[in-house]
Design a protein around this motif. Sequence first.
Motif, PDB file in Angstrom:
ATOM      1  N   HIS A 259       0.856  -1.192   0.000  1.00 32.14           N
ATOM      2  CA  HIS A 259       0.000   0.000   0.000  1.00 32.14           C
ATOM      3  C   HIS A 259       0.892   1.241   0.000  1.00 32.14           C
ATOM      4  O   HIS A 259       1.933   1.281   0.669  1.00 32.14           O
ATOM      5  N   THR A 260       0.488   2.240  -0.757  1.00 30.19           N
ATOM      6  CA  THR A 260       1.266   3.472  -0.836  1.00 30.19           C
ATOM      7  C   THR A 260       1.495   4.032   0.562  1.00 30.19           C
ATOM      8  O   THR A 260       0.556   4.159   1.355  1.00 30.19           O
ATOM      9  N   PRO A 265       9.330   0.699   5.174  1.00 35.14           N
ATOM     10  CA  PRO A 265      10.464  -0.044   5.729  1.00 35.14           C
ATOM     11  C   PRO A 265      11.191  -0.836   4.654  1.00 35.14           C
ATOM     12  O   PRO A 265      10.637  -1.172   3.607  1.00 35.14           O
ATOM     13  N   LEU A 266      12.456  -1.146   4.926  1.00 32.28           N
ATOM     14  CA  LEU A 266      13.243  -1.994   4.045  1.00 32.28           C
ATOM     15  C   LEU A 266      13.116  -3.428   4.535  1.00 32.28           C
ATOM     16  O   LEU A 266      13.574  -3.762   5.633  1.00 32.28           O
ATOM     17  N   THR A 276      -3.417 -11.881   1.409  1.00 35.13           N
ATOM     18  CA  THR A 276      -3.671 -10.903   2.468  1.00 35.13           C
ATOM     19  C   THR A 276      -3.054  -9.547   2.170  1.00 35.13           C
ATOM     20  O   THR A 276      -3.242  -8.602   2.929  1.00 35.13           O
ATOM     21  N   GLN A 277      -2.284  -9.456   1.068  1.00 37.89           N
ATOM     22  CA  GLN A 277      -1.557  -8.243   0.704  1.00 37.89           C
ATOM     23  C   GLN A 277      -0.720  -7.726   1.878  1.00 37.89           C
ATOM     24  O   GLN A 277      -0.814  -6.568   2.290  1.00 37.89           O
ATOM     25  N   SER A 278       0.106  -8.643   2.376  1.00 40.61           N
ATOM     26  CA  SER A 278       0.981  -8.306   3.493  1.00 40.61           C
ATOM     27  C   SER A 278       2.223  -9.191   3.416  1.00 40.61           C
ATOM     28  O   SER A 278       2.288 -10.127   2.614  1.00 40.61           O
ATOM     29  N   ASN A 279       3.188  -8.896   4.286  1.00 43.24           N
ATOM     30  CA  ASN A 279       4.430  -9.657   4.330  1.00 43.24           C
ATOM     31  C   ASN A 279       4.485 -10.481   5.611  1.00 43.24           C
ATOM     32  O   ASN A 279       4.511  -9.910   6.711  1.00 43.24           O
ATOM     33  N   GLU A 306      -1.879   0.451  -6.101  1.00 44.57           N
ATOM     34  CA  GLU A 306      -2.062   1.444  -7.156  1.00 44.57           C
ATOM     35  C   GLU A 306      -2.131   0.797  -8.542  1.00 44.57           C
ATOM     36  O   GLU A 306      -2.490   1.451  -9.519  1.00 44.57           O
ATOM     37  N   PHE A 307      -1.774  -0.494  -8.627  1.00 43.89           N
ATOM     38  CA  PHE A 307      -1.685  -1.162  -9.927  1.00 43.89           C
ATOM     39  C   PHE A 307      -2.504  -2.453  -9.917  1.00 43.89           C
ATOM     40  O   PHE A 307      -2.029  -3.515 -10.338  1.00 43.89           O
ATOM     41  N   ALA A 308      -3.712  -2.371  -9.429  1.00 41.70           N
ATOM     42  CA  ALA A 308      -4.569  -3.557  -9.301  1.00 41.70           C
ATOM     43  C   ALA A 308      -4.724  -4.252 -10.650  1.00 41.70           C
ATOM     44  O   ALA A 308      -5.114  -3.649 -11.648  1.00 41.70           O
ATOM     45  N   GLY A 309      -4.389  -5.530 -10.677  1.00 36.16           N
ATOM     46  CA  GLY A 309      -4.515  -6.314 -11.904  1.00 36.16           C
ATOM     47  C   GLY A 309      -3.405  -6.101 -12.904  1.00 36.16           C
ATOM     48  O   GLY A 309      -3.346  -6.803 -13.916  1.00 36.16           O
TER      49      GLY A 309
END
Length: 447
Positions: A259-260, A265-266, A276-279, A306-309
């Motif tokens: 997410h923007t 963090p690095l 889940t769109q997470s790390n 920002e670039f869904a699909g």
Amino acid sequence: MLDVFMLSRIQFAANITFHILFPTITIALCWLLLFFKLRYSRTGNEAWMAAYRFWVKIFALSFALGVVSGITMSFQFGTNWPGYMETVGNVAGPLLGYEVLTAFFLEATFLGIMLYGTKRVSNRVHTIATGLVAVGTSLSAFWILALNSWMQTPAGFEMRDGVAFPLDWMAIIFNPSMPYRVTHMLLASGLAAAFFVAGVSAYRLLRNDRSEEVRLTLKTGVYLAAMVIPLQIFVGDLHGLNTLEHQPAKIAAMEGVWHTERGAPLQLFALPNEETQSNDYSISIPRGASWILTHSGDGEIKGLNEFAGEHPPVMPVFWGFRVMVGMGMLMLLISWSCSIQLWRRDQVSPLWQRALVAMTFSGWLATLAGWYVTEIGRQPFLVYGVLKTADAVTSTASGNVLFTAVTYVLLYIVLIVAFLHTLFYLARKAVQNDVEPLATTAKEAQL
């Protein structure tokens, strides 16, 4: 499911994976051969000529495998990806043609003199032939990378009825990412060849080859790697900033930014989870990614949201980037440590010789990881923002593609095993040739 689209991607991936190994070596190795010849011409030291004679055999073998696999790969533009040439052939075709006319012909013309002309032409003519082949390998890389860069950051064209027409060839060739990509790849080749030469030389040392030739090639490889790796780190940073400007989705995948956010963090370690769109299991440095990419702790980085699909698969890009960087750090450590030993004692300890042997093909690993980041990171586009990969695939039956893909993979496995066997056979043979005369001399001394 392995439909014709996925099978075609697997086949092309297998081909480029095998092919890129050999240009990665030959581009810089030919310049090292020229260096050996120049040192021989200047000093008259036969050890430099012995180094040339050994490594020109490896160059010839690598060059042959690179040419054969490159021709096979180019055929796939028509057989597996006809939509590519139909859409952007007006740009891709001339660039590939320039590579053949200005580079391949130059290499092919003088390669025979380089390989077989040592005793048939003067030393000066032979050295010039070696230099021209070196120029040809670099020119070939220039044109191929110009095309690849254009696919990443297309410029200088317009679309008419779904077909790309060139408007400005200078803008096409010198597109926004081309200077960074060419420099990055040439330095990568320098590192690959440096560790390749140093690793094989260390292998010969560990097998009791004490010839001056081996000591000279070990020093050359180690010192070259030590000089090139800081430059590569610097250019890699510039390349990353260029990618952030022109391909932000790739950077988001590389850094695992979902997410923007400001102060991103690095991620040192994580398992990206696209569901889940997470790390998961994240180990990170706060604000580190923002500092590196924007040079500000509060810098904003666009997220994958920002670039869904239209963003690449995250896991291979994320980990490919970390393998590349990790190998770079290891190269820095080993090349500098060995350089310090050579500077202080004019030799490398057996422990660090073994480390160099282990790093013989480190350039291959780093280059493959970098290419996977580059090519997978461009997805779902074949030409970024212009042509999607799925729109260029063939309509050939999937069974046909499966057959050729399996055939290619099996053939490449056989060829890479044969290459490695031949490489170390030549190294062992060189050791025997050096040791046997010494043994004979010792017996004569006893008599």
